[in-house]
Every structure is written in C-alpha cells, then in structure tokens.
Design a protein around this motif. Structure first.
Motif, PDB file in Angstrom:
ATOM      1  N   ASP A 266       0.827  -1.210   0.000  1.00 23.28           N
ATOM      2  CA  ASP A 266       0.000   0.000   0.000  1.00 23.28           C
ATOM      3  C   ASP A 266       0.859   1.257   0.000  1.00 23.28           C
ATOM      4  N   ARG A 267       2.008   1.196   0.661  1.00 25.62           N
ATOM      5  CA  ARG A 267       2.913   2.350   0.700  1.00 25.62           C
ATOM      6  C   ARG A 267       3.895   2.336  -0.470  1.00 25.62           C
ATOM      7  N   PRO A 269       3.565   0.857  -4.100  1.00 22.09           N
ATOM      8  CA  PRO A 269       2.732   0.115  -5.064  1.00 22.09           C
ATOM      9  C   PRO A 269       3.521  -0.787  -6.005  1.00 22.09           C
TER      10      PRO A 269
END
Length: 308
Positions: A266-267, A269
C-alpha cells in the motif's frame, strides 16, 4: 406315441431370434464410445481449471503495476516479463535469491530427512514384529489428521525452550517428521519387500543396516520418491510455521518473504508487481521436481494397490 424331442423341437418349438444379445451389445458399444469421449473431455476441463491460475499468473507477470490493475487479467498488455523478473531479483540487494536459497534448504534437507526416517520407520513397522506395533502405527495415523497449524504454538514453545527460535533449525527440525510417509512406507514395504529375500540376505551374513541401505531402499525407491515429493512441496508451500518461528528477514522462505512485500505494498505500489513476479518464480522449482520425478510418483501411489 409321442414324437421324439428332436422332432418336437424342429416342428413346434422355435428358438427366439437373437435380438436381446444384439441390443445389449449395441448398448455396451454406445457406453464405451461415450466413455471414450466424455473421459478426455472431463479431464481437459479439470486440467484447464487447475492451469487457469498459472495462466493468470504468467500474464500478470508480464505487466507493470498500472496495467496490472488497469487492464484485463487474461490478455497481454505491453509485455515486459524479463524486466519484471529482473526487478524481483534485484530488489533489496537480491533478497529474493536469499529467500529462494532458504526455501531450497528447508525443502531439500527437510524432505530428504523426512523420507529416510519415514521409509525406515515404515519398513520396521512392516517387517519387525514387536509388542505394541499396531498401537504405534495407529498413533502415526492419528498424526496424519492433526493440522500443522494446531502444532505451531506447541512447537514454538518447545523450540523457545531449546533456544532455537529464529534459526534454521526451528523450521528444519519439524519438517523431518512425515506421518503420511510412515504410513506409505509401511504399506509399500509390506507389498514390495519379500520376507524370503530378507531371510536370504541374513543367511548370507548381511547386517540389518546393510540390508536396509543396500536392498530395502532400492526396492522402496518409488515410495521414497513419492514421500520426497509430497514433503518437498509441503515444506516449500509452508507459511505458518516460518511465520511463527522466524523474525529475521534473511531467514525467510519465499512464502513468508512475498507476504512481507505484499503487506507494505500500500505504501510502495511497485511491490504488487514484484510479488506477482516472485510468485511466478516460486512455482518453477516445484514444476521441475514434479515433472522430473512424476514417473516414480505414479509408481509409488499405485504399487500398494496392485501387489499383495
């Protein structure tokens, strides 16, 4: 006077036309034809069902992160497979190669050790009568039904007392046990190792260790390869045990390493694509092992059903 039986059969009793046998023969031929058509069709559908995830994984590995979420998962879109796999191998100074070597170490040594112990235990349970033999065998069978997740916490506490947590041994030692391998070893030894051959070897002066290493292992090689394959695949795909035992990233197997990438995607990609590419590479060793040893696998699975 009554006519002889031969005259009566000629004059009044006629044999029935052979319609029933011909009808049943045609019905049998139709069933065989249907079976020859339906069996390959069903097998083809099953094969497609199992190969579809691999096809999706292969297509997804050719895309960049944008195309991975913005295009069809079944169609090629600006393929760049080699570039993506290169990024997987180069990430974090080649940490993926370290994970791959760890997986090979855990799976190779664990499967080899489990195979030797399982074949030896199965041979002993099949050929050496002793008090409580069936009880021991039933306990082994009970071990087949216990899921690995139920044993993870007791194993962690045990390894913690031994000071082996977060070491290679914490994953390798539990992998040396294969209840299914012991079961298969006993069944195969009963069918494939003749008692007369063992007695002849003992009369020639061979010791039990020499008989096992020089004779029994050769006779039980199909079962040994089968146990090795099952254990290798099981250890390679194992996730929960390394998750419980390991905290050092340099000791992770591929399964745990890919999850660590996916957990922070999520941080970052780009890690989504790296996880997909790493998953594709992780399938290759299993495919090589199964394809190269599948003839022994088939023999090991069917030997006990045709001998006895």
């Amino acid at each position: 006077m009554s006519a002889p039986p031969s005259l009566r059969s000629r004059a009044g009793v006629r044999s029935l036309p052979p319609t029933a046998p011909s009808v049943s023969a045609r019905s049998l031929r139709r069933r065989k034809t249907a079976a020859r058509v339906l069996t390959p069709a069903v097998l083809a559908v099953v094969a497609l069902y199992f190969l579809f995830p691999l096809y999706w994984l292969l297509i997804a590995s050719t895309k960049d992160t944008g195309d991975l979420f913005g295009s069809s998962g079944l169609l090629l879109q600006n393929p760049q497979l080699l570039e993506n796999l290169g990024r997987v191998l180069a990430r974090d100074d080649g940490i993926y190669l370290c994970w791959a070597l760890n997986s090979l170490l855990y799976s190779g040594l664990g499967a080899l050790g489990a195979t030797l112990t399982a074949i030896a235990a199965g041979y002993c349970l099949a050929k050496f009568p002793f008090r409580g033999r069936e009880t021991v065998f039933n306990i082994v069978l009970a071990g087949v039904m216990i899921p690995g997740t139920a044993l993870a916490l007791p194993l962690f506490l045990f390894m913690s007392q031994l000071g082996l947590v977060n070491t290679l041994w914490s994953v390798l030692l539990p992998s040396l046990v294969s209840p299914f391998g012991v079961y298969l070893g006993r069944i195969y030894a009963t069918a494939a190792v003749p008692d007369t051959l063992l007695e002849a070897a003992r009369l020639d002066g061979a010791g039990e260790i020499r008989i096992f290493t020089g004779l029994v292992l050769r006779l039980m090689m199909p079962a040994a390869v089968t146990v090795f394959l099952f254990q290798f695949v099981g250890i390679w795909n194992n996730f929960f045990l390394p998750l419980v035992m390991l905290s050092d990233q340099n000791l992770y197997p591929i399964t745990l390493g890919l999850v660590s990438w996916q957990s922070v995607a999520d941080r970052h990609p780009e890690l989504y694509q790296l996880t997909v590419g790493g998953s594709l590479l992780s399938v290759v060793p299993i495919m090589i092992a199964i394809i190269s040893l599948q003839r022994f696998w088939r023999a090991g699975l069917t030997e006990g059903s045709v001998k006895g």
